[in-house]
Design an enzyme around this catalytic site. Structure first.
Site, PDB file in Angstrom:
ATOM      1  N   MET A   1       0.685  -1.241  -0.009  1.00 42.04           N
ATOM      2  CA  MET A   1      -0.018  -0.174   0.236  1.00 42.04           C
ATOM      3  C   MET A   1       0.887   1.127   0.019  1.00 42.04           C
ATOM      4  O   MET A   1       1.669   1.444   0.839  1.00 42.04           O
ATOM      5  CB  MET A   1      -0.888   0.039   1.215  1.00 42.04           C
ATOM      6  N   PRO A   2       0.914   1.938  -1.065  1.00 36.86           N
ATOM      7  CA  PRO A   2       1.602   3.163  -1.134  1.00 36.86           C
ATOM      8  C   PRO A   2       1.005   4.395  -0.289  1.00 36.86           C
ATOM      9  O   PRO A   2      -0.069   4.574  -0.508  1.00 36.86           O
ATOM     10  CB  PRO A   2       1.866   3.657  -2.676  1.00 36.86           C
ATOM     11  N   ILE A   3       2.043   5.060   0.461  1.00 40.00           N
ATOM     12  CA  ILE A   3       1.654   6.135   1.392  1.00 40.00           C
ATOM     13  C   ILE A   3       2.260   7.339   0.962  1.00 40.00           C
ATOM     14  O   ILE A   3       3.586   7.358   1.146  1.00 40.00           O
ATOM     15  CB  ILE A   3       1.552   5.757   2.828  1.00 40.00           C
ATOM     16  N   SER A  38      -5.731   1.256  -3.141  1.00 43.68           N
ATOM     17  CA  SER A  38      -4.542   1.008  -2.003  1.00 43.68           C
ATOM     18  C   SER A  38      -3.770   2.288  -1.800  1.00 43.68           C
ATOM     19  O   SER A  38      -3.033   2.367  -1.014  1.00 43.68           O
ATOM     20  CB  SER A  38      -3.786  -0.229  -2.460  1.00 43.68           C
ATOM     21  N   ARG A  40      -2.760   5.705  -0.620  1.00 41.69           N
ATOM     22  CA  ARG A  40      -3.306   6.696   0.525  1.00 41.69           C
ATOM     23  C   ARG A  40      -2.299   7.998   0.330  1.00 41.69           C
ATOM     24  O   ARG A  40      -0.894   8.025   0.163  1.00 41.69           O
ATOM     25  CB  ARG A  40      -2.753   6.150   1.810  1.00 41.69           C
TER      26      ARG A  40
END
Length: 62
Positions: A1-3, A38, A40
């Site tokens: 999940m990229p943040i 996915s 954020r």
């Protein structure tokens, strides 16, 4: 999940922040082949008194 975290000096209209979040999400999703769901994006707005440029608060710069 990229943040992805974005720090900005406060004062931009909410529609600009919304557009930024959308554009970052699209770019990250496309670049990393990650589902949009996915991704954020965290946007933090800071007052000019809390943002230093060349040793001086942004609130004191011209």
């Amino acid at each position: 999940m990229p943040i992805i975290q974005v720090n900005l000096i406060e004062g931009r209209p909410s529609e600009k922040i919304k557009a930024l979040i959308e554009n970052i999400t699209d770019t990250v999703s496309e670049t990393l082949d990650a589902p949009r769901e996915s991704v954020r994006v965290l946007v933090t707005e800071l007052p000019k008194t809390h943002w230093g440029i060349a040793g001086v608060p942004a609130s004191e710069r011209k």
